[in-house]
Design a protein around this motif. Structure first.
Motif, PDB file in Angstrom:
ATOM      1  N   ILE A 261       0.716  -1.268  -0.158  1.00  0.00           N
ATOM      2  CA  ILE A 261      -0.348   0.013  -0.073  1.00  0.00           C
ATOM      3  C   ILE A 261       0.867   1.363   0.098  1.00  0.00           C
ATOM      4  N   ASN A 262       0.884   2.089  -0.886  1.00  0.00           N
ATOM      5  CA  ASN A 262       1.606   3.075  -1.097  1.00  0.00           C
ATOM      6  C   ASN A 262       0.506   4.549  -0.774  1.00  0.00           C
ATOM      7  N   ILE A 263       1.091   5.420   0.014  1.00  0.00           N
ATOM      8  CA  ILE A 263       0.288   6.468   0.613  1.00  0.00           C
ATOM      9  C   ILE A 263       1.102   7.679   0.306  1.00  0.00           C
ATOM     10  N   ARG A 264       0.597   8.617  -0.785  1.00  0.00           N
ATOM     11  CA  ARG A 264       1.608   9.739  -1.108  1.00  0.00           C
ATOM     12  C   ARG A 264       0.602  10.954  -0.759  1.00  0.00           C
ATOM     13  N   ASP A 265       1.189  12.256  -0.333  1.00  0.00           N
ATOM     14  CA  ASP A 265       0.619  13.190  -0.125  1.00  0.00           C
ATOM     15  C   ASP A 265       1.166  14.267  -0.908  1.00  0.00           C
ATOM     16  N   LEU A 297       3.164   7.629  14.123  1.00  0.00           N
ATOM     17  CA  LEU A 297       4.027   6.741  13.111  1.00  0.00           C
ATOM     18  C   LEU A 297       4.707   5.800  13.960  1.00  0.00           C
ATOM     19  N   ALA A 298       5.080   6.088  15.251  1.00  0.00           N
ATOM     20  CA  ALA A 298       5.761   4.951  16.014  1.00  0.00           C
ATOM     21  C   ALA A 298       4.852   3.963  16.217  1.00  0.00           C
ATOM     22  N   LEU A 299       3.589   4.245  16.659  1.00  0.00           N
ATOM     23  CA  LEU A 299       2.638   3.338  16.715  1.00  0.00           C
ATOM     24  C   LEU A 299       2.449   2.469  15.378  1.00  0.00           C
ATOM     25  N   CYS A 300       2.293   3.413  14.553  1.00  0.00           N
ATOM     26  CA  CYS A 300       1.861   2.459  13.184  1.00  0.00           C
ATOM     27  C   CYS A 300       3.104   1.454  12.734  1.00  0.00           C
ATOM     28  N   LYS A 301       4.201   1.721  13.043  1.00  0.00           N
ATOM     29  CA  LYS A 301       5.219   0.906  12.713  1.00  0.00           C
ATOM     30  C   LYS A 301       5.299  -0.524  13.680  1.00  0.00           C
ATOM     31  N   MET A 302       4.898  -0.156  14.705  1.00  0.00           N
ATOM     32  CA  MET A 302       4.856  -1.308  15.589  1.00  0.00           C
ATOM     33  C   MET A 302       3.677  -2.303  15.404  1.00  0.00           C
ATOM     34  N   ILE A 303       2.719  -1.598  14.932  1.00  0.00           N
ATOM     35  CA  ILE A 303       1.443  -2.417  14.408  1.00  0.00           C
ATOM     36  C   ILE A 303       1.826  -3.309  13.143  1.00  0.00           C
ATOM     37  N   ILE A 304       2.489  -2.657  12.200  1.00  0.00           N
ATOM     38  CA  ILE A 304       2.671  -3.341  10.988  1.00  0.00           C
ATOM     39  C   ILE A 304       3.890  -4.285  11.363  1.00  0.00           C
ATOM     40  N   THR A 310       6.293  -4.443   6.555  1.00  0.00           N
ATOM     41  CA  THR A 310       7.310  -3.317   6.603  1.00  0.00           C
ATOM     42  C   THR A 310       6.886  -1.973   6.226  1.00  0.00           C
ATOM     43  N   ILE A 311       7.319  -0.955   6.684  1.00  0.00           N
ATOM     44  CA  ILE A 311       7.001   0.322   6.323  1.00  0.00           C
ATOM     45  C   ILE A 311       8.019   1.192   6.207  1.00  0.00           C
ATOM     46  N   PRO A 317       9.577  11.558  -5.949  1.00  0.00           N
ATOM     47  CA  PRO A 317      10.475  12.143  -7.054  1.00  0.00           C
ATOM     48  C   PRO A 317       9.643  13.606  -7.556  1.00  0.00           C
ATOM     49  N   GLU A 318       8.225  13.434  -7.537  1.00  0.00           N
ATOM     50  CA  GLU A 318       7.545  14.521  -8.285  1.00  0.00           C
ATOM     51  C   GLU A 318       6.939  15.302  -6.947  1.00  0.00           C
ATOM     52  N   GLY A 319       7.482  15.246  -5.747  1.00  0.00           N
ATOM     53  CA  GLY A 319       7.055  15.749  -4.786  1.00  0.00           C
ATOM     54  C   GLY A 319       6.016  15.304  -3.657  1.00  0.00           C
ATOM     55  N   GLY A 320       6.254  15.705  -2.529  1.00  0.00           N
ATOM     56  CA  GLY A 320       5.525  15.087  -1.163  1.00  0.00           C
ATOM     57  C   GLY A 320       5.951  13.901  -0.799  1.00  0.00           C
ATOM     58  N   ALA A 321       5.629  13.475   0.358  1.00  0.00           N
ATOM     59  CA  ALA A 321       5.861  12.441   1.279  1.00  0.00           C
ATOM     60  C   ALA A 321       5.223  11.003   0.613  1.00  0.00           C
ATOM     61  N   LEU A 322       5.965   9.786   0.737  1.00  0.00           N
ATOM     62  CA  LEU A 322       5.648   8.573   0.281  1.00  0.00           C
ATOM     63  C   LEU A 322       5.723   7.519   1.455  1.00  0.00           C
ATOM     64  N   PHE A 323       4.827   6.931   1.666  1.00  0.00           N
ATOM     65  CA  PHE A 323       4.728   5.900   2.771  1.00  0.00           C
ATOM     66  C   PHE A 323       4.507   4.557   1.965  1.00  0.00           C
ATOM     67  N   VAL A 324       5.528   3.573   2.159  1.00  0.00           N
ATOM     68  CA  VAL A 324       5.361   2.272   1.509  1.00  0.00           C
ATOM     69  C   VAL A 324       5.040   1.297   2.540  1.00  0.00           C
ATOM     70  N   ILE A 325       3.896   0.569   2.496  1.00  0.00           N
ATOM     71  CA  ILE A 325       3.780  -0.763   3.438  1.00  0.00           C
ATOM     72  C   ILE A 325       3.674  -1.830   2.392  1.00  0.00           C
ATOM     73  N   ARG A 326       4.596  -2.958   3.015  1.00  0.00           N
ATOM     74  CA  ARG A 326       4.419  -4.071   2.227  1.00  0.00           C
ATOM     75  C   ARG A 326       4.307  -5.267   3.306  1.00  0.00           C
ATOM     76  N   PHE A 327       3.407  -6.217   2.879  1.00  0.00           N
ATOM     77  CA  PHE A 327       3.314  -7.328   3.381  1.00  0.00           C
ATOM     78  C   PHE A 327       3.581  -8.756   2.521  1.00  0.00           C
ATOM     79  N   PRO A 328       4.568  -9.587   2.727  1.00  0.00           N
ATOM     80  CA  PRO A 328       4.834 -10.599   2.180  1.00  0.00           C
ATOM     81  C   PRO A 328       3.725 -11.811   1.961  1.00  0.00           C
ATOM     82  N   LYS A 329       3.648 -12.233   0.779  1.00  0.00           N
ATOM     83  CA  LYS A 329       2.766 -13.520   0.642  1.00  0.00           C
ATOM     84  C   LYS A 329       3.296 -14.897   1.217  1.00  0.00           C
TER      85      LYS A 329
END
Length: 329
Positions: A261-265, A297-304, A310-311, A317-329
């Motif tokens: 899940i990629n979340i960008r602002d 964000l600290a709580l967020c990382k602990m949960i994931i 991983t987070i 590259p085009e501006g703004g912050a990007l958060f990347v969450i990944r769960f292996p299958k």
């Protein structure tokens, strides 16, 4: 050595046996008696020297263990030749080193707890100070509109304090290891909708547009309630960064290896020096414009991470912050 009961018994037995053999030798002939006497004496001296050396080594080991039990900074147990005493030395060394590591870990944990309590007190004191200031202004204000605005601000501060205390309690539960995460198949689209639902009104008030792109059937294995809160904390952070008339993009990646899940602002991004510590507890950044409590964000990382994911965070590259969450299958 004579304090040892077993050694005393052996010494008495040896003396009796030596006396008997010497008398038997002299009964045979004087030369035989003298030979037996010399042999017994040599054997007794050799045994005494050997036993004394072993007792000295054991005493040194005992002294070192006593130092460790009294929190000495240095541990040294000399190496012995091969044998049972060497094995004992090796096992004691392992044990004492393990005790030292545990003591160091306990000291660090104690210091971390003290620092955390100080941070919590500071975090709670800030909104309380603001509330006291606002109440004093309300008391001296005769403007009804101003009083209502100040009361709304006070209410928001209490809401923030409630969120802070709740988040701290959740972090404490996670630290204590008493949280049992459920393992269920979660539809990513439903997860994102659940995280967005409480934020729709604030986003509408600030005219923030949210775009989502989730492939049909994308799923994550985990606890839906906790993961929804983690995603929601990221979205809150993105809302603050995007500001009025901003945008948030949520894109899901569904690959054979992982679901992401990629979340960008559309905000100004993350300061370079803040990226390595962004998920640290109570870290609020070096910028004067930094808001929040350094908890979400600290709580967020602990949960994931505790559910196998991983987070990471970086600047797009085009501006703004990007958060990347990944769960292996």
């Amino acid at each position: 050595m004579l304090r040892n009961k077993e050694f005393r018994h052996f010494a008495i037995l040896f003396i009796i046996m030596a006396a008997v053999t010497v008398m038997a030798g002299f009964a045979v002939s004087p030369a035989a008696g003298i030979l037996v006497l010399i042999t017994d004496a040599a054997f007794g001296i050799a045994f005494y020297v050997f036993t004394k050396a072993r007792y000295k080594s054991i005493a040194e080991t005992a002294d070192q263990i006593d130092l460790v039990l009294h929190n000495a900074d240095r541990l040294y147990i000399g190496e012995s030749e091969e044998g049972e005493l060497s094995i004992l030395h090796s096992e004691i060394t392992k044990m004492t080193l393990r005790i030292r590591e545990q003591n160091d870990a306990l000291r660090k944990e104690k210091q971390h707890l003290a620092d955390s309590m100080a941070d919590i007190a500071h975090q709670l004191r800030t909104p309380l100070t603001s509330v006291n200031l606002i109440l004093s202004i309300i008391e001296n204000s005769s403007d009804e509109n101003e009083r209502k605005a100040l009361l709304r601000e006070t209410e928001e501060l209490f809401v923030h304090m409630d969120w802070l205390i709740t988040s701290l309690l959740k972090i404490s539960r996670l630290d204590a290891g008493i949280v049992v995460f459920q393992s269920e198949n979660i539809d990513v689209s439903a997860l994102i909708n659940s995280a967005l639902r409480p934020l729709l009104i604030p986003m509408e008030l600030h005219n923030i547009t949210c775009h989502t792109n989730v492939p049909e059937g994308a799923a994550i294995l985990g606890d839906s309630g906790w993961l929804s809160e983690a995603v929601q904390n990221i979205l809150k952070n993105c809302m603050e960064s995007a500001g009025d008339n901003g945008t948030i993009q949520i894109v899901c990646e569904d690959t054979p290896l992982f679901t992401g899940i990629n979340i960008r602002d559309s905000g100004q991004g993350i300061e370079k020096e803040d990226i390595p510590r962004l998920f640290d507890r109570f870290y609020r950044g070096n910028s004067d414009k930094a808001t929040g409590y350094g908890i979400g964000l600290a709580l967020c990382k602990m949960i994931i991470t505790r559910q196998g994911g991983t987070i990471t965070a970086k600047n797009h590259p085009e501006g703004g912050a990007l958060f990347v969450i990944r769960f292996p299958k």
